[in-house]
Design a protein around this motif. Sequence first.
Motif, PDB file in Angstrom:
ATOM      1  N   VAL A  76       0.825  -1.200   0.000  1.00  0.00           N
ATOM      2  CA  VAL A  76       0.000   0.000   0.000  1.00  0.00           C
ATOM      3  C   VAL A  76       0.864   1.256   0.000  1.00  0.00           C
ATOM      4  CG1 VAL A  76      -1.827   1.263   1.228  1.00  0.00           C
ATOM      5  CG2 VAL A  76      -1.753  -1.232   1.344  1.00  0.00           C
ATOM      6  N   VAL A  77       0.456   2.245  -0.805  1.00  0.00           N
ATOM      7  CA  VAL A  77       1.099   3.555  -0.792  1.00  0.00           C
ATOM      8  C   VAL A  77       0.021   4.610  -1.012  1.00  0.00           C
ATOM      9  CG1 VAL A  77       1.636   3.447  -3.270  1.00  0.00           C
ATOM     10  CG2 VAL A  77       2.930   5.004  -1.797  1.00  0.00           C
ATOM     11  N   ASN A  78       0.135   5.736  -0.343  1.00  0.00           N
ATOM     12  CA  ASN A  78      -0.808   6.831  -0.549  1.00  0.00           C
ATOM     13  C   ASN A  78      -0.634   7.393  -1.955  1.00  0.00           C
ATOM     14  OD1 ASN A  78      -1.048  10.077  -0.420  1.00  0.00           O
ATOM     15  ND2 ASN A  78      -2.613   9.122   0.857  1.00  0.00           N
ATOM     16  N   TRP A  79      -1.752   7.708  -2.608  1.00  0.00           N
ATOM     17  CA  TRP A  79      -1.702   8.132  -4.007  1.00  0.00           C
ATOM     18  C   TRP A  79      -0.886   9.412  -4.205  1.00  0.00           C
ATOM     19  CZ3 TRP A  79      -3.423  12.559  -6.484  1.00  0.00           C
ATOM     20  CH2 TRP A  79      -4.136  13.466  -5.704  1.00  0.00           C
ATOM     21  N   GLU A  80      -0.985  10.348  -3.264  1.00  0.00           N
ATOM     22  CA  GLU A  80      -0.256  11.617  -3.401  1.00  0.00           C
ATOM     23  C   GLU A  80       1.248  11.398  -3.346  1.00  0.00           C
ATOM     24  OE1 GLU A  80      -2.649  15.391  -1.825  1.00  0.00           O
ATOM     25  OE2 GLU A  80      -2.472  13.851  -0.278  1.00  0.00           O
ATOM     26  N   ILE A  81       1.656  10.527  -2.445  1.00  0.00           N
ATOM     27  CA  ILE A  81       3.089  10.222  -2.328  1.00  0.00           C
ATOM     28  C   ILE A  81       3.587   9.564  -3.608  1.00  0.00           C
ATOM     29  CG2 ILE A  81       4.765   8.765  -1.111  1.00  0.00           C
ATOM     30  CD1 ILE A  81       3.129   9.238   1.440  1.00  0.00           C
ATOM     31  N   LEU A  82       2.780   8.635  -4.142  1.00  0.00           N
ATOM     32  CA  LEU A  82       3.152   7.933  -5.370  1.00  0.00           C
ATOM     33  C   LEU A  82       3.315   8.913  -6.536  1.00  0.00           C
ATOM     34  CD1 LEU A  82       3.673   5.391  -6.998  1.00  0.00           C
ATOM     35  CD2 LEU A  82       1.186   5.065  -7.176  1.00  0.00           C
TER      36      LEU A  82
ATOM     37  N   ALA B 222       8.571   2.281  -8.052  1.00  0.00           N
ATOM     38  CA  ALA B 222       9.950   1.915  -7.701  1.00  0.00           C
ATOM     39  C   ALA B 222      10.573   2.964  -6.790  1.00  0.00           C
ATOM     40  CB  ALA B 222      10.780   1.754  -8.976  1.00  0.00           C
ATOM     41  N   ALA B 223      10.335   4.242  -7.115  1.00  0.00           N
ATOM     42  CA  ALA B 223      10.871   5.328  -6.286  1.00  0.00           C
ATOM     43  C   ALA B 223      10.226   5.327  -4.910  1.00  0.00           C
ATOM     44  CB  ALA B 223      10.641   6.665  -6.989  1.00  0.00           C
ATOM     45  N   ALA B 224       8.913   5.019  -4.855  1.00  0.00           N
ATOM     46  CA  ALA B 224       8.195   4.971  -3.580  1.00  0.00           C
ATOM     47  C   ALA B 224       8.747   3.852  -2.700  1.00  0.00           C
ATOM     48  CB  ALA B 224       6.699   4.786  -3.826  1.00  0.00           C
ATOM     49  N   LYS B 225       9.054   2.710  -3.323  1.00  0.00           N
ATOM     50  CA  LYS B 225       9.643   1.598  -2.565  1.00  0.00           C
ATOM     51  C   LYS B 225      11.035   1.958  -2.065  1.00  0.00           C
ATOM     52  CE  LYS B 225       7.111  -2.217  -4.767  1.00  0.00           C
ATOM     53  NZ  LYS B 225       7.198  -3.414  -5.643  1.00  0.00           N
ATOM     54  N   GLU B 226      11.794   2.627  -2.912  1.00  0.00           N
ATOM     55  CA  GLU B 226      13.153   3.030  -2.544  1.00  0.00           C
ATOM     56  C   GLU B 226      13.156   3.978  -1.355  1.00  0.00           C
ATOM     57  OE1 GLU B 226      16.898   5.405  -4.587  1.00  0.00           O
ATOM     58  OE2 GLU B 226      15.495   4.321  -5.890  1.00  0.00           O
ATOM     59  N   LYS B 227      12.143   4.842  -1.288  1.00  0.00           N
ATOM     60  CA  LYS B 227      12.024   5.809  -0.190  1.00  0.00           C
ATOM     61  C   LYS B 227      11.343   5.208   1.043  1.00  0.00           C
ATOM     62  CE  LYS B 227      13.590   9.611  -2.276  1.00  0.00           C
ATOM     63  NZ  LYS B 227      14.716  10.420  -1.759  1.00  0.00           N
ATOM     64  N   GLY B 228      10.948   3.940   0.946  1.00  0.00           N
ATOM     65  CA  GLY B 228      10.300   3.277   2.072  1.00  0.00           C
ATOM     66  C   GLY B 228       8.862   3.721   2.297  1.00  0.00           C
ATOM     67  N   LYS B 229       8.220   4.184   1.248  1.00  0.00           N
ATOM     68  CA  LYS B 229       6.853   4.693   1.358  1.00  0.00           C
ATOM     69  C   LYS B 229       5.783   3.635   1.052  1.00  0.00           C
ATOM     70  CE  LYS B 229       8.175   8.844   2.415  1.00  0.00           C
ATOM     71  NZ  LYS B 229       7.941   9.374   3.787  1.00  0.00           N
ATOM     72  N   VAL B 230       6.217   2.480   0.526  1.00  0.00           N
ATOM     73  CA  VAL B 230       5.276   1.394   0.248  1.00  0.00           C
ATOM     74  C   VAL B 230       5.250   0.466   1.456  1.00  0.00           C
ATOM     75  CG1 VAL B 230       4.678  -0.544  -1.257  1.00  0.00           C
ATOM     76  CG2 VAL B 230       5.680   1.534  -2.233  1.00  0.00           C
TER      77      VAL B 230
END
Length: 371
Positions: free
Chosen positions: A324-330, A337-345
């Motif tokens: 799960v990731v918030n849509w705005e962050i994504l 991939a960037a969201a996972k790298e930043k630990g946001k997923v």
Amino acid sequence: MKLGVVGLPNVGKSTLFNAITHAGAECANYPFCTIEPNVGVVAVPDERLDKLAALYSSKKITPAVIEFVDIAGLVKGASRGEGLGNKFLSHIREVDAIVHVVRCFEDANITHVDNRIDPVTDIQTINLELILSDMEAVQNRMNKVKVQARGGADKKAAEEYAFLERLYAHLESEKPARTFPLSDGEQEFLKNCFLLTVKPVIYAANIKEDDMGTDENDLDFVNKVKEWAAQEGSEVLVICAKTEEELSQMDAEDKAVFMEEFGLGESGLDRLIKKSYALLGLISYLTAGEKETRAWTIVNGTKAPQAAGKIHTDFEKGFIRADVVNWEILVELGSIAAAKEKGKVRSEGKEYVMQDGDVVEYYFNVSKSSK
């Protein structure tokens, strides 16, 4: 989910429905021009879908939807079967919530069933017919429970009968069931009655085109509707059905010019659809990919496995986890991939309560789901 659009004859109900759904329901100046309910499925406005689709270059966008039902006009005596009362009451019983269109304008060319304009009286007319129908339903339930409660052997039946007596008195005072105070454990008793006036309501205060742009607090008819709605904790949306119908037929460019001229951030219809979605306690979670970006409708408070089941029952049965990731962050980070790298997923389990705007990828066990 279904919302019933109701109102007395000639209040602008079918005009509003036309604008919502482009269904083209006949709008003659005649009390019963909408005899059979017209049904329209409309998209819930959601800018998040466009942004996610652009991010993923999605070939298809599928928004969340709400079903609106245009229900035939009502007159006094509907609870006794007068006018189209029986049809009205059976159709309204099938919806989850009510959009009650109330006439808040004078127009000598459009007749009123009572030959006068009084929005509060109009509200009371429909509410009373629904209350009378509910009183009959409660009485029927009382007759059934009374037998079970006789002698005091069935304590639960005795409790329900006492509850029904209080509920009947509440309705008899011409108050809807949605304003009846419930104590712990009484929700089940209320559900057993299948009442009409327990359904949540949005009052759509229908104003004339000349009043567009006027501060709604300066409109006497609108203020009367607001005062009434406040007493029962219902919502009010001020709208011009005629203008909305015209807007719905414009192309995007003309619509944008018109809305800018009147200082409208969004159309009344978009506001009505969003308010209706919220009224039903619904939220959307999102899935996104090259093939499709889509909003999935769930009740607020739904846990991850049940939300997954909206896509396919196998997803719920064999649920393992949800990424799960918030849509705005994504959107801000530009890729999953960037969201996972930043630990946001986040990896969430079976007890995770879904949030509005979650972008989700589910993992499930195929062999487990097929058992």
